[in-house]
Design an enzyme around this catalytic site. Structure first.
Site, mmCIF file in Angstrom:
data_model
loop_
_atom_site.group_PDB
_atom_site.id
_atom_site.type_symbol
_atom_site.label_atom_id
_atom_site.label_comp_id
_atom_site.label_asym_id
_atom_site.label_seq_id
_atom_site.Cartn_x
_atom_site.Cartn_y
_atom_site.Cartn_z
ATOM 1 C CB CYS A 64 43.633 39.949 36.348
ATOM 2 S SG CYS A 64 42.440 40.203 35.518
ATOM 3 C CB SER A 114 38.911 40.508 36.585
ATOM 4 O OG SER A 114 39.110 40.127 35.271
ATOM 5 C CG HIS A 146 36.701 45.968 37.697
ATOM 6 N ND1 HIS A 146 36.865 45.600 35.707
ATOM 7 C CD2 HIS A 146 37.018 46.978 37.660
ATOM 8 C CE1 HIS A 146 37.966 47.076 35.586
ATOM 9 N NE2 HIS A 146 38.144 46.867 36.209
ATOM 10 C CG HIS A 201 41.592 35.060 38.071
ATOM 11 N ND1 HIS A 201 41.171 36.761 38.621
ATOM 12 C CD2 HIS A 201 42.369 35.121 36.943
ATOM 13 C CE1 HIS A 201 41.788 37.656 37.326
ATOM 14 N NE2 HIS A 201 42.148 36.795 36.664
ATOM 15 C CB CYS A 232 44.744 35.440 34.011
ATOM 16 S SG CYS A 232 43.679 36.611 33.407
#
Length: 366
Positions: free
Chosen positions: A45, A47, A50, A66, A173
């Site tokens: 992902c 995220s 990042h 995740h 997600c």
């Protein structure tokens, strides 16, 4: 070592901006209210990238990831919703069913989350991972770039036994975040005009949701034109590259639509793009949904004099779904061909090629 500690391979981020290192790690047994999972697949992902770069809250060293799918290996004391052998998804946002968010009919941002001001630890303040004798932190209390992980029971969704475990991790997600933002949070209306900023995995899932909701026009915005053919196949009617426009993209959207979009989605996590999405909306009834997570300490500055006209600016996390209640239903919808997640999976690589997967992701090939 405790006989029930498992030694396995995991990707460790030792410091911000460092290359992920595949290491041998020890995974402790689950404590009360926890579940140990043998992971079968994980998505990358934005995220995760990042956080590895230090743009989001993370405590180093840690095991990222995740968006996971796996099989319950063992359960801690008091766990009743899953048992060993169950197929499950890991949830970046838990559902404790006790806090103010969980008890509110519309709330889903559970207070037991570890995304904002991340601790990198389980609820008891300790970690279940060690590597070379050092404590390794968790990522959002999920950590899926590993063969085994330990997750809170409240962050585990039991899914249909027939689920294909190689792709279904995307429903942990990407699908609720993107598709859910359109169909569940925005409730995109038939015949409406939508604009989607960012045509990566999340933006693509948003496009699918807009299309499924009957949007008449879907404008896709991205600086990477390699994303356009796939976006068009998913339902985008107009593609815009802001770097090739002579005017600000929001101005072009206004001119294309005449009045602005009914729904605008930001799926990147940049304040400037959030502002462009807001300024693309119909002044009276336009709804701007912020799906992207902006870097720590960034600010968003709006023209205060025009807010009163009626537009709505709304944050959305995981499509506003109460995670344990709703995400298993999305898996069932996939199995019943009500939604098709297959176009969202562009590459599938073995775990030892995680570095190659990140190279593809960062090069904009995914």
């Amino acid at each position: 070592l405790d006989t029930s500690t498992i030694t396995c391979r995991a990707a460790v981020a030792w410091a911000a901006n460092s290359t992920l290192s595949i290491e041998e790690v020890q995974v402790e047994p689950p404590k009360a209210g926890e579940v140990r999972i043998k992971l079968t697949s994980t998505g990358i992902c934005g995220s995760d990238d990042h956080a590895i770069k230090g743009l989001l809250s993370a405590v180093f060293p840690y095991i990222p990831g995740h968006e996971g799918a796996g099989i319950v290996e063992s359960i801690g004391k008091g766990v009743s919703s899953v048992k060993p052998g169950d197929k499950v998804l890991t949830l970046i946002i838990p559902q404790c069913r006790e806090c103010s968010s969980c008890l509110h009919p519309k709330g889903n941002f559970c207070e037991k989350q570890d995304v904002l001001s991340s601790s990198g630890l389980m609820l008891d303040g300790t970690s279940r991972f060690t590597c070379k004798g050092k404590k390794i932190h968790h990522s959002f209390r999920t950590s899926t770039f590993t063969e085994y992980t330990v997750v809170l029971e409240i962050a585990v969704a039991k899914i249909d036994d027939a689920a294909p475990m190689d792709k279904v991790s995307a429903i942990s997600c990407e699908v609720p975040t993107g598709y859910g933002a359109a169909v569940h949070s925005a409730k995109v209306t038939r015949g409406s005009t939508c604009v989607v900023y960012g045509l990566g995995g999340i933006g693509s899932a948003i496009v699918m949701g807009c299309k499924a909701s009957g949007a008449a026009r879907i404008i896709g915005v991205d600086i990477n034109e390699e994303k356009f053919p796939r976006a068009r196949a998913l339902g985008v009617t107009d593609c815009l590259n802001p770097r090739k426009l002579k005017k600000p993209v929001q101005q072009v959207v206004m001119e294309m639509t005449g009045v602005g979009a009914d729904f605008a989605f930001e799926a990147i996590g940049l304040p400037d793009v959030m502002l462009a999405a807001w300024d693309s909306c119909h002044l009276s009834h336009g709804v701007c949904l912020i799906v992207g997570v902006a870097p720590l300490n960034s600010k968003l500055s709006l023209d205060a004099s025009v807010i009163f006209s009626g537009r709505t600016l709304k944050g959305v996390c995981l499509g506003d779904y109460k995670t344990r209640d709703c995400i298993p239903r999305l898996v069932t919808d996939y199995l019943q061909n009500k939604i098709n997640i297959d176009p969202l999976v562009t590459h599938q690589l073995p775990f030892d090629q995680l570095h190659k997967a990140f190279e593809l992701y960062r090069a904009g090939k995914t």
